[in-house]
Enzyme design. Sequence first.
Site, PDB file in Angstrom:
ATOM      1  N   CYS A   2       0.836  -1.189   0.000  1.00  0.00           N
ATOM      2  CA  CYS A   2       0.000   0.000   0.000  1.00  0.00           C
ATOM      3  C   CYS A   2       0.876   1.244   0.000  1.00  0.00           C
ATOM      4  O   CYS A   2       2.029   1.209   0.413  1.00  0.00           O
ATOM      5  CB  CYS A   2      -0.858   0.035   1.252  1.00  0.00           C
ATOM      6  SG  CYS A   2      -1.891  -1.418   1.435  1.00  0.00           S
ATOM      7  N   ARG A  28       2.684   0.956  -5.852  1.00  0.00           N
ATOM      8  CA  ARG A  28       2.748   0.202  -4.581  1.00  0.00           C
ATOM      9  C   ARG A  28       1.494  -0.629  -4.324  1.00  0.00           C
ATOM     10  O   ARG A  28       1.441  -1.381  -3.356  1.00  0.00           O
ATOM     11  CB  ARG A  28       2.953   1.170  -3.414  1.00  0.00           C
ATOM     12  CG  ARG A  28       4.335   1.775  -3.388  1.00  0.00           C
ATOM     13  CD  ARG A  28       4.471   2.732  -2.221  1.00  0.00           C
ATOM     14  NE  ARG A  28       4.448   2.048  -0.952  1.00  0.00           N
ATOM     15  CZ  ARG A  28       5.518   1.714  -0.252  1.00  0.00           C
ATOM     16  NH1 ARG A  28       6.718   2.003  -0.715  1.00  0.00           N
ATOM     17  NH2 ARG A  28       5.410   1.101   0.902  1.00  0.00           N
ATOM     18  N   TRP A  73      -2.801  -2.425  -1.690  1.00  0.00           N
ATOM     19  CA  TRP A  73      -2.476  -3.777  -2.136  1.00  0.00           C
ATOM     20  C   TRP A  73      -3.044  -4.677  -1.058  1.00  0.00           C
ATOM     21  O   TRP A  73      -2.560  -4.700   0.068  1.00  0.00           O
ATOM     22  CB  TRP A  73      -0.960  -3.938  -2.260  1.00  0.00           C
ATOM     23  CG  TRP A  73      -0.549  -5.273  -2.785  1.00  0.00           C
ATOM     24  CD1 TRP A  73      -0.606  -5.702  -4.077  1.00  0.00           C
ATOM     25  CD2 TRP A  73       0.003  -6.360  -2.031  1.00  0.00           C
ATOM     26  NE1 TRP A  73      -0.131  -6.986  -4.171  1.00  0.00           N
ATOM     27  CE2 TRP A  73       0.254  -7.421  -2.943  1.00  0.00           C
ATOM     28  CE3 TRP A  73       0.315  -6.557  -0.690  1.00  0.00           C
ATOM     29  CZ2 TRP A  73       0.794  -8.640  -2.545  1.00  0.00           C
ATOM     30  CZ3 TRP A  73       0.855  -7.775  -0.286  1.00  0.00           C
ATOM     31  CH2 TRP A  73       1.092  -8.798  -1.224  1.00  0.00           C
ATOM     32  N   ASN A  97      -0.239   1.642   5.827  1.00  0.00           N
ATOM     33  CA  ASN A  97       0.573   0.703   5.044  1.00  0.00           C
ATOM     34  C   ASN A  97       1.277  -0.208   6.044  1.00  0.00           C
ATOM     35  O   ASN A  97       1.913   0.277   6.968  1.00  0.00           O
ATOM     36  CB  ASN A  97       1.594   1.484   4.206  1.00  0.00           C
ATOM     37  CG  ASN A  97       2.731   0.610   3.684  1.00  0.00           C
ATOM     38  OD1 ASN A  97       3.876   1.020   3.666  1.00  0.00           O
ATOM     39  ND2 ASN A  97       2.421  -0.590   3.256  1.00  0.00           N
ATOM     40  N   GLY A  98       1.139  -1.517   5.815  1.00  0.00           N
ATOM     41  CA  GLY A  98       1.784  -2.468   6.714  1.00  0.00           C
ATOM     42  C   GLY A  98       0.798  -3.552   7.117  1.00  0.00           C
ATOM     43  O   GLY A  98      -0.214  -3.750   6.436  1.00  0.00           O
ATOM     44  N   GLU A 462      16.228 -15.305 -13.593  1.00  0.00           N
ATOM     45  CA  GLU A 462      15.643 -13.963 -13.643  1.00  0.00           C
ATOM     46  C   GLU A 462      14.733 -13.809 -14.873  1.00  0.00           C
ATOM     47  O   GLU A 462      13.659 -13.203 -14.796  1.00  0.00           O
ATOM     48  CB  GLU A 462      16.757 -12.904 -13.633  1.00  0.00           C
ATOM     49  CG  GLU A 462      16.316 -11.475 -13.879  1.00  0.00           C
ATOM     50  CD  GLU A 462      15.296 -10.930 -12.869  1.00  0.00           C
ATOM     51  OE1 GLU A 462      15.032 -11.582 -11.841  1.00  0.00           O
ATOM     52  OE2 GLU A 462      14.746  -9.860 -13.149  1.00  0.00           O
ATOM     53  N   LYS A 466      10.824 -12.683 -14.810  1.00  0.00           N
ATOM     54  CA  LYS A 466      10.343 -11.525 -15.567  1.00  0.00           C
ATOM     55  C   LYS A 466       9.161 -11.908 -16.445  1.00  0.00           C
ATOM     56  O   LYS A 466       8.145 -11.227 -16.470  1.00  0.00           O
ATOM     57  CB  LYS A 466      11.506 -11.000 -16.422  1.00  0.00           C
ATOM     58  CG  LYS A 466      11.640  -9.559 -16.607  1.00  0.00           C
ATOM     59  CD  LYS A 466      12.016  -8.700 -15.422  1.00  0.00           C
ATOM     60  CE  LYS A 466      11.745  -9.201 -14.075  1.00  0.00           C
ATOM     61  NZ  LYS A 466      12.178  -8.659 -12.921  1.00  0.00           N
ATOM     62  N   GLU A 469       5.890 -12.809 -14.349  1.00  0.00           N
ATOM     63  CA  GLU A 469       5.196 -11.763 -13.600  1.00  0.00           C
ATOM     64  C   GLU A 469       4.492 -10.757 -14.493  1.00  0.00           C
ATOM     65  O   GLU A 469       3.474 -10.207 -14.099  1.00  0.00           O
ATOM     66  CB  GLU A 469       6.095 -11.079 -12.569  1.00  0.00           C
ATOM     67  CG  GLU A 469       7.164 -10.179 -13.095  1.00  0.00           C
ATOM     68  CD  GLU A 469       8.004  -9.558 -11.987  1.00  0.00           C
ATOM     69  OE1 GLU A 469       7.489  -9.279 -10.899  1.00  0.00           O
ATOM     70  OE2 GLU A 469       9.206  -9.345 -12.217  1.00  0.00           O
ATOM     71  N   HIS A 485      16.302 -34.947 -15.990  1.00  0.00           N
ATOM     72  CA  HIS A 485      16.012 -35.528 -14.669  1.00  0.00           C
ATOM     73  C   HIS A 485      14.564 -35.275 -14.251  1.00  0.00           C
ATOM     74  O   HIS A 485      14.242 -35.420 -13.074  1.00  0.00           O
ATOM     75  CB  HIS A 485      16.983 -34.975 -13.623  1.00  0.00           C
ATOM     76  CG  HIS A 485      18.405 -35.387 -13.867  1.00  0.00           C
ATOM     77  ND1 HIS A 485      18.819 -36.687 -13.768  1.00  0.00           N
ATOM     78  CD2 HIS A 485      19.485 -34.670 -14.266  1.00  0.00           C
ATOM     79  CE1 HIS A 485      20.115 -36.769 -14.069  1.00  0.00           C
ATOM     80  NE2 HIS A 485      20.532 -35.543 -14.378  1.00  0.00           N
ATOM     81  N   LYS A 585       5.065  -3.083  -5.989  1.00  0.00           N
ATOM     82  CA  LYS A 585       6.482  -2.777  -5.784  1.00  0.00           C
ATOM     83  C   LYS A 585       6.694  -2.623  -4.271  1.00  0.00           C
ATOM     84  O   LYS A 585       5.741  -2.393  -3.534  1.00  0.00           O
ATOM     85  CB  LYS A 585       6.774  -1.448  -6.497  1.00  0.00           C
ATOM     86  CG  LYS A 585       8.229  -1.180  -6.743  1.00  0.00           C
ATOM     87  CD  LYS A 585       8.597  -1.475  -8.165  1.00  0.00           C
ATOM     88  CE  LYS A 585      10.058  -1.192  -8.429  1.00  0.00           C
ATOM     89  NZ  LYS A 585      10.574  -2.115  -9.456  1.00  0.00           N
TER      90      LYS A 585
HETATM   91  O1  M6R Z   1      12.893  -3.797  -3.494  1.00  0.00           O
HETATM   92  P1  M6R Z   1      13.506  -5.172  -3.523  1.00  0.00           P
HETATM   93  O2  M6R Z   1      14.603  -5.303  -4.502  1.00  0.00           O
HETATM   94  O3  M6R Z   1      13.907  -5.652  -2.166  1.00  0.00           O
HETATM   95  O4  M6R Z   1      12.330  -6.116  -4.022  1.00  0.00           O
HETATM   96  C1  M6R Z   1      12.505  -7.498  -4.081  1.00  0.00           C
HETATM   97  C2  M6R Z   1      11.393  -8.156  -4.847  1.00  0.00           C
HETATM   98  O5  M6R Z   1      10.160  -7.896  -4.247  1.00  0.00           O
HETATM   99  C3  M6R Z   1      11.356  -7.686  -6.304  1.00  0.00           C
HETATM  100  O6  M6R Z   1      12.561  -7.915  -6.946  1.00  0.00           O
HETATM  101  C4  M6R Z   1      10.230  -8.429  -7.059  1.00  0.00           C
HETATM  102  O7  M6R Z   1      10.542  -9.790  -7.165  1.00  0.00           O
HETATM  103  C5  M6R Z   1      10.010  -7.825  -8.435  1.00  0.00           C
HETATM  104  N1  M6R Z   1       8.607  -7.909  -8.754  1.00  0.00           N
HETATM  105  C6  M6R Z   1      10.761  -8.524  -9.508  1.00  0.00           C
HETATM  106  O8  M6R Z   1      10.535  -8.002 -10.762  1.00  0.00           O
END
Ligand code: M6R
Length: 590
Positions: A2, A28, A73, A97-98, A462, A466, A469, A485, A585
């Site tokens: 949030c 956020r 969120w 937020n939290g 990675e 990407k 998501e 395997h 985020k």
């Molecule tokens: O702000 P941070 O780098 O600590 O965030 C870590 C993850 O939450 C962040 O990398 C998340 O996996 C992203 N959605 C990846 O694209």
Amino acid sequence: MCGIVGYAGRGKCAAKCVYEGLLRLEYRGYDSAGISVLDGGKITTVKRSGRVCQLESAAGGMSGGIAIGHTRWATHGAPSDTNAHPHNYGAFSVVHNGIIENYAELKEELAEGGRLCISETDSEVIALLIDSLYSGDALAAVAAAAARLKGSFALAVLCRDFEGFIAVRHKSPVAIGECDGAFFAASDVPALPAEAENVYFLEDGDIAAVTYDGIAFYDFGLNAQRRESCRIPRGQFTADKGGYVHYMAKEIEEDARTIRDTAEAFLRSADADALGSLLTSSDEIIITGCGTAYNSGLIARRYFESALGRPVTVEIASELRYYPPPVGKNTLVIAISQSGETADTVEAVHKLREGGASVIAVTNCGYSAITRIAHAVVPVCAGAEICVAATKSYMGQLAALYLISRCTGDVRAAAKELTDVAEKIPSVISDDANADCFSDMCAESFAVFFLGRGADYDAAVEASLKLKEVSYIFSDAYPSGELKHGTLALVDESTLSVFIICQPETANKCLSAVHEVLCRGGRAAVLTSVPEAAEELGKYLPVWKLPKVSPRLAPFLSAAALQRVAYLTAVRLGRNPDKPRNLAKSVTVE
Ligand code: M6R
């Protein structure tokens, strides 16, 4: 997570300012949004399930100089109008937020006194609690309530009897900027207006009473505190699409610039000798982070192991915080976080530091929680990253980590290697023919597997994150040798296997894995910088030839290419890559 916003200014346009702040903060969370305005001792609230933009006309009609706002969120309770913040009770309106961990017991206690929650959230209880502790002094009621809450919380609170708003921080961030005589609070600096150059960062346990005239800081016992403002250079943190349709496209274009800026900043200001001695004096190095940050740690592990000639471990922070290995004063933790506020990473680091470990933080946000726990901070110079999917910050993390690993040797030479690689990125991400071909293949697939060996496998992890998501296509990553395997059982015409082959010593082994996929009817595509692999595989399937660089730095190029593929796949499938469903985020809750 949030986002919260608060505003106090002498004009009557507080709701509009908060609305604009929420638009900047929407990355956020985007399940619901709401605004409360205080005017002449009366609080008016609008809130709705869905995006912030739905509040535009309502916000335009709300008059008053003081307001708070929220973009959600959802954690407790589905996205709905009732669960949207602000939550109002009695004289108060609250955004949060939290996560309030003791909300159930507080709810029960407040219900016994006749105060009933109407939402399913953990947050509403805060408004009821503050009201229950109120006897004419809003600040005292907020402080008393804050002392009873368990969990993590950043709050902005309005009281009809207080000409201002009250902000609180406990394990969730709050920044307050001064701007043309007005005061603007937000969860993140990019949500502050670009003109707000003097910024205060609340510490855990701080309460700020913000009025037209200024800010007074207190602890939860209402003892006055002194906080200094920081000058944030304009432009560094502003959220601006710069003519691109999506932030993700813009931010991928900034990959190369991020690597260069991170290397320059490192040479200019990092204390390489001190970092080098932290490396050499440690018996054990643990790299940690979540999501993309963890994935950059996978690649960094190889940098540190080759530089130091000893094993290094990489741990997911959400696991590490609960299952830490024994640590001591000779343990070095390298914590990676774009936001510097990820709750799991911050808690893991906190725990290891309490056990005696030294901490180097690698972060894109210089005033974040992680910087306050670390012994040394190495900046990633990505600038504001707004797209929920991390792209340029990953590149900056890799660059910073590579340079740290070279602190016992020739750092300048390492920085030069990085700027040489950065020069090659624009030609990779502008290769539309290959990017279109790969993203078409991904978009048609039921599942996509990313495969590689060594550092290429780390890059595959990675690439898989990407793609999944932003496109919602199932995807996973495997070392190429693992295919037979188990995962080979999943290979058929509906699956795509994307091979990354940039490690010459295992290129031949990867060729065999490609053939294993093809002869079982699977579809495959290859990114490679190994000419023999390109020549051989080009006969059967799409091959994206990448420029040749040192194999250990090859992930910079394969990652850039596959970021672009993920972006184009999302767009082809009609997804919004900047705001993937269910994600946010800065994950500032567990
Ligand atoms: O702000 P941070 O780098 O600590 O965030 C870590 C993850 O939450 C962040 O990398 C998340 O996996 C992203 N959605 C990846 O694209």
